[in-house]
Design an enzyme around this catalytic site. Structure first.
Site, PDB file in Angstrom:
ATOM      1  N   GLY A  28       0.812  -1.203   0.000  1.00 39.33           N
ATOM      2  CA  GLY A  28       0.000   0.000   0.000  1.00 39.33           C
ATOM      3  C   GLY A  28       0.846   1.254   0.000  1.00 39.33           C
ATOM      4  O   GLY A  28       1.994   1.241   0.465  1.00 39.33           O
ATOM      5  N   ASN A  29       0.297   2.322  -0.547  1.00 41.55           N
ATOM      6  CA  ASN A  29       1.032   3.580  -0.607  1.00 41.55           C
ATOM      7  C   ASN A  29       0.059   4.731  -0.806  1.00 41.55           C
ATOM      8  O   ASN A  29      -0.985   4.582  -1.418  1.00 41.55           O
ATOM      9  CB  ASN A  29       2.087   3.552  -1.726  1.00 41.55           C
ATOM     10  N   SER A  45       9.761   3.387  -0.601  1.00 40.69           N
ATOM     11  CA  SER A  45       9.596   1.954  -0.851  1.00 40.69           C
ATOM     12  C   SER A  45      10.204   1.135   0.294  1.00 40.69           C
ATOM     13  O   SER A  45      11.354   1.367   0.684  1.00 40.69           O
ATOM     14  CB  SER A  45      10.306   1.591  -2.165  1.00 40.69           C
ATOM     15  N   GLY A  46       9.419   0.228   0.860  1.00 45.71           N
ATOM     16  CA  GLY A  46       9.944  -0.773   1.782  1.00 45.71           C
ATOM     17  C   GLY A  46      10.410  -0.300   3.145  1.00 45.71           C
ATOM     18  O   GLY A  46      11.132  -1.023   3.821  1.00 45.71           O
ATOM     19  N   SER A  74       7.909   4.786  -3.580  1.00 46.83           N
ATOM     20  CA  SER A  74       7.071   3.608  -3.779  1.00 46.83           C
ATOM     21  C   SER A  74       7.177   3.110  -5.221  1.00 46.83           C
ATOM     22  O   SER A  74       7.230   3.900  -6.166  1.00 46.83           O
ATOM     23  CB  SER A  74       5.616   3.987  -3.487  1.00 46.83           C
ATOM     24  N   SER A  75       7.184   1.797  -5.383  1.00 49.32           N
ATOM     25  CA  SER A  75       7.306   1.222  -6.728  1.00 49.32           C
ATOM     26  C   SER A  75       6.080   1.506  -7.590  1.00 49.32           C
ATOM     27  O   SER A  75       6.106   1.302  -8.797  1.00 49.32           O
ATOM     28  CB  SER A  75       7.555  -0.285  -6.626  1.00 49.32           C
ATOM     29  N   ASP A  76       4.998   1.982  -6.985  1.00 51.27           N
ATOM     30  CA  ASP A  76       3.786   2.303  -7.752  1.00 51.27           C
ATOM     31  C   ASP A  76       3.724   3.769  -8.188  1.00 51.27           C
ATOM     32  O   ASP A  76       2.693   4.229  -8.681  1.00 51.27           O
ATOM     33  CB  ASP A  76       2.537   1.970  -6.920  1.00 51.27           C
ATOM     34  N   HIS A  97      -3.971  -3.155  -1.005  1.00 52.69           N
ATOM     35  CA  HIS A  97      -4.496  -4.474  -1.361  1.00 52.69           C
ATOM     36  C   HIS A  97      -5.510  -4.891  -0.300  1.00 52.69           C
ATOM     37  O   HIS A  97      -5.493  -6.023   0.175  1.00 52.69           O
ATOM     38  CB  HIS A  97      -3.366  -5.498  -1.476  1.00 52.69           C
ATOM     39  N   ASP A 120     -23.591   7.153  -0.899  1.00 49.05           N
ATOM     40  CA  ASP A 120     -23.109   8.380  -0.262  1.00 49.05           C
ATOM     41  C   ASP A 120     -21.756   8.831  -0.830  1.00 49.05           C
ATOM     42  O   ASP A 120     -21.418  10.008  -0.763  1.00 49.05           O
ATOM     43  CB  ASP A 120     -22.936   8.165   1.251  1.00 49.05           C
ATOM     44  N   TYR A 227     -25.812  17.627   3.906  1.00 51.01           N
ATOM     45  CA  TYR A 227     -25.269  16.809   4.980  1.00 51.01           C
ATOM     46  C   TYR A 227     -24.206  17.576   5.775  1.00 51.01           C
ATOM     47  O   TYR A 227     -23.415  18.317   5.194  1.00 51.01           O
ATOM     48  CB  TYR A 227     -24.666  15.527   4.396  1.00 51.01           C
TER      49      TYR A 227
HETATM   50 ZN   LIG Z   1      -0.581  -3.271  -5.796  1.00 48.26          ZN
END
Ligand SMILES: [Zn+2]
Length: 229
Positions: A28-29, A45-46, A74-76, A97, A120, A227
């Protein structure tokens, strides 16, 4: 430290994903963008979450080139970069994920608007991308993941639908800033879990009517929102 506020916001959003049970290990990132300064701040990353500090958040330019940071982003990152380029209204991106949203993504199924919790926040189904081709996977995979998302949103508004399922992979969510992106990722996981149970109980469930979908969505969003305070 430059961009301290954005670094803190990005760190806090990453930690929020852990607190809400969306992230295992360092999966996740989250990232945020400062469009005026022309920079993106993203999780390194990591690096374990319990050791992560604002100075570890990696700063890049709008093409994803790292600016004076010792850590790797991050690798993403390439997916985040493309989403910022294509969705001009967003200020934060989150990828996890998380279990139920990932289950729908792996099944290659969009999440239908089964109830008002969904309505919503998502004005319609949470869409799923097309599967990536072999060429997309072999060449610039992370960038092509973003391409698949953008392609799926050709006819959708990323403000009205602040998340997506990448087929065979997992969800991405976004918002006006990184905190909103994390919030939408948490809501998406809750909606995915409820939808899983609804679909299990009644696979032919038709979900909410367009009228109820509109009523709930526009109660919280848009010019006539009523709201909150
Ligand atoms: Zn992923």
């Amino acid at each position: 430290m430059r961009f301290e506020k954005l670094r803190r916001d990005v760190l806090e959003a990453n930690l929020e994903l852990v607190r809400r049970g969306l992230v295992l290990y360092t999966f996740g990132n989250a990232s945020g963008i400062d469009r005026d300064a022309g920079i993106i701040a993203i999780k390194p990353s990591g690096v374990p979450y319990d050791q992560m500090a604002p100075e570890h958040i990696v700063i890049t330019d709008l093409d994803g080139n790292t600016l004076d940071s010792k850590l790797k982003p991050s690798s993403d990152l390439a997916t985040h970069v493309l989403l910022y380029k294509e969705f001009s209204t967003i200020g934060g991106v989150v990828h996890t994920h998380s279990e139920y949203a990932t289950a729908w993504a792996q099944a290659g199924m969009e999440i239908p608007p089964y109830g008002t919790t969904h309505a919503d926040y998502f004005h319609g189904p949470v869409p799923v991308t097309a599967e990536l081709t072999a060429d997309q996977i072999n060449i610039e995979y992370v960038h092509e993941t973003g391409v698949a998302i953008v392609e799926r949103f050709r006819t959708l508004d990323p403000v009205a639908v602040p998340g997506v399922l990448v087929a065979g992979h997992a969800p991405f969510a976004w918002g006006k800033d990184v905190a909103a992106a994390a919030y939408h990722a948490v809501v998406l996981e809750a909606v995915a879990r409820m939808a899983f149970y609804t679909h299990t109980l009644r696979p032919d469930c038709k979900g909410v009517s367009q009228t109820l979908l509109d009523r709930h969505y526009f109660r919280k969003h848009g010019a006539k929102a009523t709201y909150g305070q």
